[in-house]
Design a protein around this motif. Structure first.
Motif, PDB file in Angstrom:
ATOM      1  N   LEU A  43       0.878  -1.556  -0.116  1.00  0.00           N
ATOM      2  CA  LEU A  43      -0.271  -0.359  -0.049  1.00  0.00           C
ATOM      3  C   LEU A  43       1.240   1.247   0.389  1.00  0.00           C
ATOM      4  CD1 LEU A  43      -2.857  -1.347   2.291  1.00  0.00           C
ATOM      5  CD2 LEU A  43      -3.009  -0.577   0.488  1.00  0.00           C
ATOM      6  N   GLN A  44       1.879   1.436   0.785  1.00  0.00           N
ATOM      7  CA  GLN A  44       2.484   2.233   0.479  1.00  0.00           C
ATOM      8  C   GLN A  44       3.263   2.569  -0.522  1.00  0.00           C
ATOM      9  OE1 GLN A  44       5.494   1.108   3.789  1.00  0.00           O
ATOM     10  NE2 GLN A  44       4.287   2.477   5.482  1.00  0.00           N
ATOM     11  N   MET A  45       4.211   1.772  -1.308  1.00  0.00           N
ATOM     12  CA  MET A  45       4.379   1.489  -2.555  1.00  0.00           C
ATOM     13  C   MET A  45       3.692   2.484  -3.715  1.00  0.00           C
ATOM     14  SD  MET A  45       6.664  -1.302  -2.950  1.00  0.00           S
ATOM     15  CE  MET A  45       7.547  -1.199  -4.658  1.00  0.00           C
ATOM     16  N   VAL A  46       1.841   2.262  -3.404  1.00  0.00           N
ATOM     17  CA  VAL A  46       0.792   2.461  -4.411  1.00  0.00           C
ATOM     18  C   VAL A  46       0.739   3.836  -4.298  1.00  0.00           C
ATOM     19  CG1 VAL A  46      -2.027   2.347  -4.623  1.00  0.00           C
ATOM     20  CG2 VAL A  46      -0.739  -0.441  -4.757  1.00  0.00           C
ATOM     21  N   THR A  47       0.709   4.051  -2.820  1.00  0.00           N
ATOM     22  CA  THR A  47       0.678   5.606  -2.571  1.00  0.00           C
ATOM     23  C   THR A  47       1.892   6.528  -3.943  1.00  0.00           C
ATOM     24  OG1 THR A  47       2.022   5.446  -0.324  1.00  0.00           O
ATOM     25  CG2 THR A  47      -0.497   4.896  -0.487  1.00  0.00           C
ATOM     26  N   ALA A  48       2.639   5.956  -3.370  1.00  0.00           N
ATOM     27  CA  ALA A  48       4.115   6.524  -4.179  1.00  0.00           C
ATOM     28  C   ALA A  48       4.043   6.309  -5.399  1.00  0.00           C
ATOM     29  CB  ALA A  48       5.456   5.792  -3.661  1.00  0.00           C
ATOM     30  N   ASN A  49       2.808   5.580  -6.416  1.00  0.00           N
ATOM     31  CA  ASN A  49       3.072   5.226  -7.826  1.00  0.00           C
ATOM     32  C   ASN A  49       4.078   4.590  -8.386  1.00  0.00           C
ATOM     33  OD1 ASN A  49       0.742   6.245  -9.158  1.00  0.00           O
ATOM     34  ND2 ASN A  49       1.485   8.531  -8.903  1.00  0.00           N
TER      35      ASN A  49
END
Length: 305
Positions: A229-235
């Motif tokens: 999820l953290q990687m998703v939020t960072a695109n």
């Protein structure tokens, strides 16, 4: 006037939000449940709930019965279990492994309830089988596995827990975030973040990418949901996760979710045990507690028919 079956029906109706889901959960039909409710309403001479409301809305009389059900049914269940304990003097261990890596929202409350009901059972987690746990059952290192993988087997028994929708998770400003749904071709130019398991075991591959003969542009394997999820939020990529696992993050505006296919992508979760253990009292109790707790604690989940 009131019977245990009435209390179970009212409680199921409150927890599921609809007559059809309550009937499914209680392993009966909507018509049978509707008849039972009408009979109860005739007994108390008042409606119990407001028809055609979603989720169901109870009348004051219905709320009183629901309060009684929430107080009485756990006591009844606990007493039945204690009687069984006295009869069998059950002692043992329950060694768990989970292949569902977003399970903790419902699994931890379920384990807490299980421990209260079965304090004589030693429950433990085995982290050595995080991504491929069924061999642990075969080898006798595990007693129960939470998994989405099922198959015909004389050795294993798979107890249905619940079904849920898998969704594409993106950053809020991602080009796919505004689509009403995505298909396999939408992922061919994306970095797909997945757990470190074989693609053939992932629903997005089994039911979407492989049938369309498509592949993501890049794949990055990540072993923790929070890191995904953290990687998703960072695109840094997109991911496919259970809708209930990302609700909190979406409400905070950190991610967006997109339906996979016009009809959505449904997945199912099971508890796997050895065939010879499926009728043990504490194993059956774990099944029941897990099913009930997941329905109570998660949004957009349904019993498996």
């Amino acid at each position: 006037m009131l019977e245990i079956k009435h209390l179970k029906t009212i409680r199921a109706l409150a927890h599921t939000g609809s007559l059809a889901k309550a009937a499914n959960w209680l392993h009966t039909t909507s018509s049978a449940l509707s008849h039972q409710l009408k009979e109860l309403e005739a007994r108390i001479r008042h409606p119990i709930y407001v028809r055609k409301t979603q989720p169901v809305k109870f009348t004051p009389e219905g709320e009183l019965i629901l309060q009684l059900a929430e107080q009485i049914l756990p006591l009844v269940q606990d007493t039945e279990t204690r009687i069984q304990d006295l009869r069998t003097q059950s002692k043992g261990q329950l060694r768990l492994a989970i292949e569902c890596h977003s399970c903790f929202q419902w699994l931890m409350p379920a384990i807490s309830q299980f421990h209260k009901r079965w304090p004589m059972i030693e429950l433990s987690f085995n982290n050595e089988y995080m991504f491929d746990a069924l061999p642990g059952l075969t080898e006798g290192e595990l007693d129960l596995v939470i998994t989405a993988d099922t198959f015909e087997s004389d050795e294993f028994y798979f107890e249905p827990l619940f079904s849920f929708e898998m969704v594409l998770v993106t950053a809020p400003d991602h080009p796919l975030a505004n689509k009403s749904y995505i298909d396999a071709t939408d992922l061919t130019q994306q970095t797909l973040l997945t757990y470190p398991v074989e693609p053939a075991r992932l629903d997005i591959y089994k039911y979407v990418l492989h049938p369309a003969n498509c592949q993501p542009k890049h794949v990055k394997k990540v072993d923790q949901t929070l890191m995904i999820l953290q990687m998703v939020t960072a695109n840094l990529g997109v991911a496919v996760l259970p809708s209930w696992a990302v609700t909190e993050y979406q409400q905070q505006g950190l991610v967006e979710t997109v339906k996979i296919g016009q009809q959505g992508l449904t997945s199912k979760l099971f508890a796997a045990v050895k065939q010879r253990q499926k009728n043990l009292g504490y194993i059956k109790s774990f099944f029941e507690i897990s099913q009930r707790t997941s329905l109570t604690n998660l949004t957009d989940v349904t019993p498996i028919k």
